[in-house]
Write an enzyme that holds these catalytic residues in place. Sequence first.
Site, PDB file in Angstrom:
ATOM      1  N   GLY A  92      -3.267  -7.856   7.833  1.00  0.00           N
ATOM      2  CA  GLY A  92      -2.275  -7.025   7.498  1.00  0.00           C
ATOM      3  C   GLY A  92      -3.522  -6.213   7.066  1.00  0.00           C
ATOM      4  CB  SER A  93      -2.013  -3.474   4.740  1.00  0.00           C
ATOM      5  OG  SER A  93      -1.545  -2.881   5.370  1.00  0.00           O
ATOM      6  CB  ILE A  94      -6.373  -7.447   3.320  1.00  0.00           C
ATOM      7  CG1 ILE A  94      -5.434  -7.664   2.578  1.00  0.00           C
ATOM      8  CG2 ILE A  94      -7.689  -8.474   3.089  1.00  0.00           C
ATOM      9  CD1 ILE A  94      -5.450  -9.479   2.431  1.00  0.00           C
ATOM     10  CE  LYS A  96      -3.848   0.853   5.381  1.00  0.00           C
ATOM     11  NZ  LYS A  96      -2.368  -0.340   5.975  1.00  0.00           N
TER      12      LYS A  96
END
Length: 479
Positions: A92-94, A96
Amino acid sequence: MLSRFLSGACALLLLLGAATAQDRASGAPMQDGTGDFAREASALIDSHARGGVFSGAVIVARDGIPLFRRAYGMADREWAIPNTPDTMFRIGSITKQFTAAAILKLAEAGSLSLDDPAIRYLPELPPAWAPMTIRMLLNHSSGLPNVTALPGYATQLGRIERSPMETVALLYREDLLFPPGTGHEYSNTGYILLAGLIERITGQSFARYLNDAILAPAGLASTWDADPGAIIPRRAAGYRRVSGEWRHALPLAASAPSGAGMLASTLDDLVAWDRALFSGRVLSEASRRAMVTDYGHGYGLGLYIGTAYGHRLWSHGGFISGFSAIKDSYPDLGLTIVVLGNSEIVPAQALSRQLAALYLGEPARTEISVGQTVLDRYVGFYRTGPRSVLGVTRDGDRLTAQALGQGSTESRITLVAESDRAFVAENGAIRVAFDIEPDGRATGVMIHRDGTERAGPRIDRAIARRITARRFTRLPSGR
């Protein structure tokens, strides 16, 4: 996630002597107590796994060497295939921080400046977005609304294949949340736009550039685009709970998360990423400083910047259809903690902070702040047996729960949040996880107590009355 470190080194570390009681009492890191730490970490995670709250894999590494590395639960529930420490999970947002590193790599090459307006490279952006700089996109001060918050995103919009800029275009007619640079609001949209900007500048797909410029130089052989249609060895399936039962996660188009959350990875690769990122193998010192600078809201470039237990902490969580994850980096300790889960109820952040507390010999401080609006979604009644009901109410900023039904003499217990859907009793003896739909509606509950698990659907007050019969007058109001 760490490149595959020799099991022999792990075994040697586990033979090291235990920390003294004085060190543990003083809160000193367990420098020589790896065996004790591994046993305590195992007991902690085992308790969540037995309760059905945790399915996934965990690593705690110091200077890149694992102190604790284990997997739990099922990678595939249909075939009863267990997770392993080498299983790949969506993160997921890791993602980013990888996207931020890719942008910084372009800045190092002179292809852009972080303070350039994005519209310079993407002239089709709305005029109101003109003041929006690349740095604002990276640190969430752009004012862009979150595309994932659009009505129907989980059930309709997110299932359609689009390029990054086609996804961003869904918001062209929406108002900005605030003038660019004047506030802070976490936005997946900004990182999807950054992926589109990378494609425009490089002429390559975002996935290709990310691999060539970041993943390959960092030696990450098990960090890939998590395309649901691709054949990915050792990939875990993602799960959610609906009305008291396990279900597959809702489908998501391969292109939907893009620079905001498209990657899958492993424990070892994420530890290796920490080593590569902060050693200078991937980015210059100036770029690394830019990533971990707090721009005023506890956020750098793709990383949350803060402290925990008196030590600097660079962190990011990830939540995406069927998966929950976190990577915590304590740069002053050389400590990396990664929790990867393949269900939506995994309290990844709470587990990571509890593991850090164990390592440091500190009391755990893990309660998550959950808004009253979210807590109110869980208030109501849940059938947990033929003649038993769990009643859930809100008391200020906490949930309380009480077993109801014939013969029940249970008192009401207060629940402490471990995530926005997983809770634990203050004495730690009972764990409660709620099943929710994409729109936030609670549909069921799972309860673990004394080594046993109960699950059941949400029911209305009239059904609760019939189930509990004469004891109905003792039901809480549900408000």
